[in-house]
Scaffold this motif. Sequence first.
Motif, PDB file in Angstrom:
ATOM      1  N   PHE A  33       0.802  -1.213   0.000  1.00  0.00           N
ATOM      2  CA  PHE A  33       0.000   0.000   0.000  1.00  0.00           C
ATOM      3  C   PHE A  33       0.843   1.275   0.000  1.00  0.00           C
ATOM      4  O   PHE A  33       0.289   2.366   0.102  1.00  0.00           O
ATOM      5  CB  PHE A  33      -0.982  -0.008   1.170  1.00  0.00           C
ATOM      6  N   SER A  34       2.177   1.139  -0.132  1.00  0.00           N
ATOM      7  CA  SER A  34       3.010   2.338  -0.238  1.00  0.00           C
ATOM      8  C   SER A  34       2.728   3.007  -1.578  1.00  0.00           C
ATOM      9  O   SER A  34       2.403   2.347  -2.568  1.00  0.00           O
ATOM     10  CB  SER A  34       4.493   1.986  -0.092  1.00  0.00           C
ATOM     11  N   ASN A  35       2.809   4.303  -1.598  1.00  0.00           N
ATOM     12  CA  ASN A  35       2.538   5.116  -2.797  1.00  0.00           C
ATOM     13  C   ASN A  35       1.097   5.001  -3.280  1.00  0.00           C
ATOM     14  O   ASN A  35       0.823   5.152  -4.464  1.00  0.00           O
ATOM     15  CB  ASN A  35       3.501   4.773  -3.937  1.00  0.00           C
ATOM     16  N   MET A  36       0.194   4.670  -2.376  1.00  0.00           N
ATOM     17  CA  MET A  36      -1.234   4.633  -2.698  1.00  0.00           C
ATOM     18  C   MET A  36      -1.945   5.606  -1.758  1.00  0.00           C
ATOM     19  O   MET A  36      -1.378   6.031  -0.740  1.00  0.00           O
ATOM     20  CB  MET A  36      -1.811   3.225  -2.512  1.00  0.00           C
ATOM     21  N   HIS A  37      -3.180   5.927  -2.066  1.00  0.00           N
ATOM     22  CA  HIS A  37      -3.925   6.851  -1.214  1.00  0.00           C
ATOM     23  C   HIS A  37      -4.212   6.262   0.172  1.00  0.00           C
ATOM     24  O   HIS A  37      -4.513   6.993   1.109  1.00  0.00           O
ATOM     25  CB  HIS A  37      -5.224   7.299  -1.897  1.00  0.00           C
ATOM     26  N   LEU A  38      -4.082   4.957   0.319  1.00  0.00           N
ATOM     27  CA  LEU A  38      -4.332   4.292   1.603  1.00  0.00           C
ATOM     28  C   LEU A  38      -3.083   4.205   2.489  1.00  0.00           C
ATOM     29  O   LEU A  38      -3.173   3.731   3.618  1.00  0.00           O
ATOM     30  CB  LEU A  38      -4.876   2.886   1.362  1.00  0.00           C
ATOM     31  N   LEU A  57      -8.109  -5.152   9.697  1.00  0.00           N
ATOM     32  CA  LEU A  57      -7.724  -4.362   8.536  1.00  0.00           C
ATOM     33  C   LEU A  57      -8.834  -4.385   7.477  1.00  0.00           C
ATOM     34  O   LEU A  57      -9.141  -3.363   6.867  1.00  0.00           O
ATOM     35  CB  LEU A  57      -6.409  -4.856   7.951  1.00  0.00           C
ATOM     36  N   LEU A  58      -9.468  -5.529   7.273  1.00  0.00           N
ATOM     37  CA  LEU A  58     -10.566  -5.616   6.320  1.00  0.00           C
ATOM     38  C   LEU A  58     -11.767  -4.801   6.784  1.00  0.00           C
ATOM     39  O   LEU A  58     -12.440  -4.150   5.982  1.00  0.00           O
ATOM     40  CB  LEU A  58     -10.974  -7.068   6.089  1.00  0.00           C
ATOM     41  N   GLU A  59     -12.035  -4.820   8.075  1.00  0.00           N
ATOM     42  CA  GLU A  59     -13.134  -4.015   8.600  1.00  0.00           C
ATOM     43  C   GLU A  59     -12.846  -2.527   8.423  1.00  0.00           C
ATOM     44  O   GLU A  59     -13.743  -1.748   8.115  1.00  0.00           O
ATOM     45  CB  GLU A  59     -13.389  -4.350  10.068  1.00  0.00           C
ATOM     46  N   LEU A  60     -11.584  -2.137   8.599  1.00  0.00           N
ATOM     47  CA  LEU A  60     -11.193  -0.750   8.376  1.00  0.00           C
ATOM     48  C   LEU A  60     -11.385  -0.369   6.911  1.00  0.00           C
ATOM     49  O   LEU A  60     -11.960   0.669   6.591  1.00  0.00           O
ATOM     50  CB  LEU A  60      -9.734  -0.541   8.795  1.00  0.00           C
ATOM     51  N   PHE A  61     -10.926  -1.214   6.002  1.00  0.00           N
ATOM     52  CA  PHE A  61     -11.076  -0.948   4.583  1.00  0.00           C
ATOM     53  C   PHE A  61     -12.530  -0.862   4.151  1.00  0.00           C
ATOM     54  O   PHE A  61     -12.884  -0.122   3.234  1.00  0.00           O
ATOM     55  CB  PHE A  61     -10.353  -2.005   3.744  1.00  0.00           C
ATOM     56  N   ASP A  62     -13.412  -1.633   4.783  1.00  0.00           N
ATOM     57  CA  ASP A  62     -14.833  -1.581   4.439  1.00  0.00           C
ATOM     58  C   ASP A  62     -15.452  -0.223   4.760  1.00  0.00           C
ATOM     59  O   ASP A  62     -16.475   0.144   4.189  1.00  0.00           O
ATOM     60  CB  ASP A  62     -15.600  -2.678   5.164  1.00  0.00           C
ATOM     61  N   GLN A  63     -14.843   0.511   5.681  1.00  0.00           N
ATOM     62  CA  GLN A  63     -15.366   1.807   6.064  1.00  0.00           C
ATOM     63  C   GLN A  63     -14.875   2.935   5.157  1.00  0.00           C
ATOM     64  O   GLN A  63     -15.326   4.066   5.271  1.00  0.00           O
ATOM     65  CB  GLN A  63     -14.994   2.123   7.513  1.00  0.00           C
ATOM     66  N   ILE A  64     -13.964   2.620   4.232  1.00  0.00           N
ATOM     67  CA  ILE A  64     -13.377   3.623   3.346  1.00  0.00           C
ATOM     68  C   ILE A  64     -14.048   3.530   1.978  1.00  0.00           C
ATOM     69  O   ILE A  64     -14.119   2.450   1.395  1.00  0.00           O
ATOM     70  CB  ILE A  64     -11.850   3.406   3.207  1.00  0.00           C
ATOM     71  N   ASP A  65     -14.515   4.660   1.484  1.00  0.00           N
ATOM     72  CA  ASP A  65     -15.105   4.686   0.145  1.00  0.00           C
ATOM     73  C   ASP A  65     -14.035   4.546  -0.908  1.00  0.00           C
ATOM     74  O   ASP A  65     -12.960   5.158  -0.794  1.00  0.00           O
ATOM     75  CB  ASP A  65     -15.871   5.990  -0.087  1.00  0.00           C
ATOM     76  N   PRO A  66     -14.298   3.776  -1.970  1.00  0.00           N
ATOM     77  CA  PRO A  66     -13.291   3.609  -3.039  1.00  0.00           C
ATOM     78  C   PRO A  66     -13.075   4.880  -3.843  1.00  0.00           C
ATOM     79  O   PRO A  66     -13.806   5.757  -3.911  1.00  0.00           O
ATOM     80  CB  PRO A  66     -13.863   2.524  -3.923  1.00  0.00           C
TER      81      PRO A  66
END
Length: 157
Positions: free
Chosen positions: A118-123, A148-157
């Motif tokens: 996830f380096s160099n990504m918006h996340l 981590l998956l639960e955290l990602f589910d809370q982030i809009d793509p």
Amino acid sequence: MITYQDKIVQNITKQFDGMSKIEVYDILQKIESLLLDFNTPIQFKEIKNALETSSRKNNVTAVDEYGYCYLDDCCQYLNIYKIKSLFPTFLGGESLYFTIPGQYELIHYDNRNIEEAFSNMHLEPIVSHFLKYNPVKKRNPKTKRLLLLELFDQIDP
């Protein structure tokens, strides 16, 4: 006084404790479409067999002649796979691997590899902050899902 149907609804919704609404809606939609193929009365064994068969068809891939991997969990940013070997693992722990969208090579699921992926990504700042306070394999005690998956589910793509 609570009705029989209300008791059943309570027992079912107890399973959703700690989940996000969108996850629950996805599960309910899957249940609804699954039930279209079955006659009444509903037999749990038939549904269980159908789910296991479809899951094997869709999610299991041979790794080599000594084992296979299957999709364990996923979100829009990450797919988590478990490796099952025909030989017993003596070291213990889970053999988790991951892929990110656009990448098809399995990578060992650990803090360093997640941070690199996830380096160099918006996340990147979100992942770095998460890993600063949590090990990557930490799970939610209620849902048993990776945090981590639960955290990602809370982030809009």
